[in-house]
Write a protein that holds these residues in place. Sequence first.
Motif, PDB file in Angstrom:
ATOM      1  N   VAL A 104     -25.779   8.478 -60.935  1.00  0.00           N
ATOM      2  CA  VAL A 104     -25.458   7.828 -59.728  1.00  0.00           C
ATOM      3  C   VAL A 104     -23.958   7.615 -59.824  1.00  0.00           C
ATOM      4  CG1 VAL A 104     -25.779   5.640 -58.311  1.00  0.00           C
ATOM      5  CG2 VAL A 104     -27.850   6.788 -59.513  1.00  0.00           C
ATOM      6  N   ARG A 105     -23.645   7.110 -61.059  1.00  0.00           N
ATOM      7  CA  ARG A 105     -22.064   6.810 -60.952  1.00  0.00           C
ATOM      8  C   ARG A 105     -21.268   8.173 -60.840  1.00  0.00           C
ATOM      9  NH1 ARG A 105     -23.609   4.197 -65.856  1.00  0.00           N
ATOM     10  NH2 ARG A 105     -22.505   5.844 -67.178  1.00  0.00           N
ATOM     11  N   GLU A 106     -21.694   9.123 -61.460  1.00  0.00           N
ATOM     12  CA  GLU A 106     -20.688  10.373 -61.282  1.00  0.00           C
ATOM     13  C   GLU A 106     -20.818  10.892 -59.739  1.00  0.00           C
ATOM     14  OE1 GLU A 106     -22.141  13.208 -64.190  1.00  0.00           O
ATOM     15  OE2 GLU A 106     -21.730  12.042 -65.833  1.00  0.00           O
ATOM     16  N   ALA A 107     -22.092  10.829 -59.049  1.00  0.00           N
ATOM     17  CA  ALA A 107     -22.223  11.183 -57.830  1.00  0.00           C
ATOM     18  C   ALA A 107     -21.428  10.406 -56.885  1.00  0.00           C
ATOM     19  CB  ALA A 107     -23.517  11.288 -57.335  1.00  0.00           C
ATOM     20  N   LEU A 108     -21.687   8.989 -56.941  1.00  0.00           N
ATOM     21  CA  LEU A 108     -20.540   8.248 -56.245  1.00  0.00           C
ATOM     22  C   LEU A 108     -19.168   8.575 -56.446  1.00  0.00           C
ATOM     23  CD1 LEU A 108     -22.616   4.824 -56.499  1.00  0.00           C
ATOM     24  CD2 LEU A 108     -22.389   6.108 -54.367  1.00  0.00           C
ATOM     25  N   GLN A 109     -18.849   8.605 -57.729  1.00  0.00           N
ATOM     26  CA  GLN A 109     -17.324   8.871 -57.800  1.00  0.00           C
ATOM     27  C   GLN A 109     -16.903  10.190 -57.198  1.00  0.00           C
ATOM     28  OE1 GLN A 109     -16.244   8.936 -62.154  1.00  0.00           O
ATOM     29  NE2 GLN A 109     -14.116   8.755 -61.604  1.00  0.00           N
ATOM     30  N   ALA A 110     -17.515  11.314 -57.281  1.00  0.00           N
ATOM     31  CA  ALA A 110     -17.300  12.547 -56.829  1.00  0.00           C
ATOM     32  C   ALA A 110     -17.154  12.407 -55.345  1.00  0.00           C
ATOM     33  CB  ALA A 110     -18.289  13.554 -57.036  1.00  0.00           C
ATOM     34  N   TYR A 159     -26.556  -4.358 -47.926  1.00  0.00           N
ATOM     35  CA  TYR A 159     -27.523  -4.013 -48.915  1.00  0.00           C
ATOM     36  C   TYR A 159     -28.363  -2.742 -48.340  1.00  0.00           C
ATOM     37  CZ  TYR A 159     -32.247  -5.419 -51.239  1.00  0.00           C
ATOM     38  OH  TYR A 159     -33.100  -5.464 -52.221  1.00  0.00           O
ATOM     39  N   LEU A 160     -28.188  -1.837 -49.332  1.00  0.00           N
ATOM     40  CA  LEU A 160     -28.715  -0.273 -49.115  1.00  0.00           C
ATOM     41  C   LEU A 160     -29.815  -0.159 -50.120  1.00  0.00           C
ATOM     42  CD1 LEU A 160     -25.580   1.563 -48.491  1.00  0.00           C
ATOM     43  CD2 LEU A 160     -26.854   0.800 -47.043  1.00  0.00           C
ATOM     44  N   ARG A 161     -30.873   0.583 -49.645  1.00  0.00           N
ATOM     45  CA  ARG A 161     -32.013   1.032 -50.193  1.00  0.00           C
ATOM     46  C   ARG A 161     -31.930   2.333 -50.798  1.00  0.00           C
ATOM     47  NH1 ARG A 161     -35.315  -2.506 -46.394  1.00  0.00           N
ATOM     48  NH2 ARG A 161     -35.389  -4.293 -47.682  1.00  0.00           N
ATOM     49  N   PRO A 177     -25.309  10.434 -47.373  1.00  0.00           N
ATOM     50  CA  PRO A 177     -23.695  10.327 -47.363  1.00  0.00           C
ATOM     51  C   PRO A 177     -23.400   9.714 -46.226  1.00  0.00           C
ATOM     52  CG  PRO A 177     -24.505  12.520 -47.915  1.00  0.00           C
ATOM     53  CD  PRO A 177     -25.699  11.943 -47.714  1.00  0.00           C
ATOM     54  N   ALA A 178     -23.879   9.934 -45.023  1.00  0.00           N
ATOM     55  CA  ALA A 178     -23.525   9.238 -43.783  1.00  0.00           C
ATOM     56  C   ALA A 178     -23.732   7.823 -43.891  1.00  0.00           C
ATOM     57  CB  ALA A 178     -24.449   9.977 -42.502  1.00  0.00           C
ATOM     58  N   GLN A 179     -25.050   7.509 -44.529  1.00  0.00           N
ATOM     59  CA  GLN A 179     -25.217   5.872 -44.592  1.00  0.00           C
ATOM     60  C   GLN A 179     -24.083   5.255 -45.553  1.00  0.00           C
ATOM     61  OE1 GLN A 179     -29.123   4.915 -46.542  1.00  0.00           O
ATOM     62  NE2 GLN A 179     -28.975   2.831 -45.223  1.00  0.00           N
ATOM     63  N   LEU A 180     -23.775   5.970 -46.585  1.00  0.00           N
ATOM     64  CA  LEU A 180     -23.050   5.301 -47.456  1.00  0.00           C
ATOM     65  C   LEU A 180     -21.481   5.323 -47.015  1.00  0.00           C
ATOM     66  CD1 LEU A 180     -21.992   4.635 -50.478  1.00  0.00           C
ATOM     67  CD2 LEU A 180     -21.608   7.172 -51.089  1.00  0.00           C
ATOM     68  N   PHE A 181     -21.191   6.390 -46.231  1.00  0.00           N
ATOM     69  CA  PHE A 181     -19.482   6.365 -45.541  1.00  0.00           C
ATOM     70  C   PHE A 181     -19.730   5.286 -44.775  1.00  0.00           C
ATOM     71  CE2 PHE A 181     -19.369  11.195 -46.852  1.00  0.00           C
ATOM     72  CZ  PHE A 181     -19.142  10.962 -48.238  1.00  0.00           C
ATOM     73  N   GLN A 182     -20.802   5.168 -43.927  1.00  0.00           N
ATOM     74  CA  GLN A 182     -20.578   3.965 -42.728  1.00  0.00           C
ATOM     75  C   GLN A 182     -20.387   2.678 -43.550  1.00  0.00           C
ATOM     76  OE1 GLN A 182     -23.933   3.599 -40.383  1.00  0.00           O
ATOM     77  NE2 GLN A 182     -23.175   2.372 -38.836  1.00  0.00           N
TER      78      GLN A 182
END
Length: 134
Positions: A16-22, A103-105, A110-115
């Motif tokens: 998760v850390r690596e994916a978010l970082q990328a 608070y995200l489940r 990516p769209a939800q994260l970027f928003q």
Amino acid sequence: MAVARTVLVIDDDPDVREALQAVLEGRGLRVECAEDVEAGIARALRSPPDLMILDMMMPRASGFVVLERLKQQRGLPVPVIMLTANDSDHQRAYAEFLGADVYLRKPIGPAQLFQAVDRFCPPAAAPEPVAVAS
């Protein structure tokens, strides 16, 4: 040149850390990672980030501890996106009470994260083209 905004990712899962970082670095953000609550708190106190992305369920201590120590006790004005696989409305309400801004489940796309990220760290505007006199 503008300084990149910093996002602190606190999550015990290295994938998760690596994916978010990328994906966040791909959007021009500077990303720091911490693998547990204590390391995350230490980094946030040493150099407060512009945004924290925080896993709720981690070994030894939960993401709630980060919120309690940084936002409740220290008043650190850092926006927090909390990620969790927990779908309890009670947990969500408690996270929001402690200061989680979003608070995200999991799983999130990516769209939800970027928003969510763009609310606190908007993408840099593209530079204006320079007109050249002929």
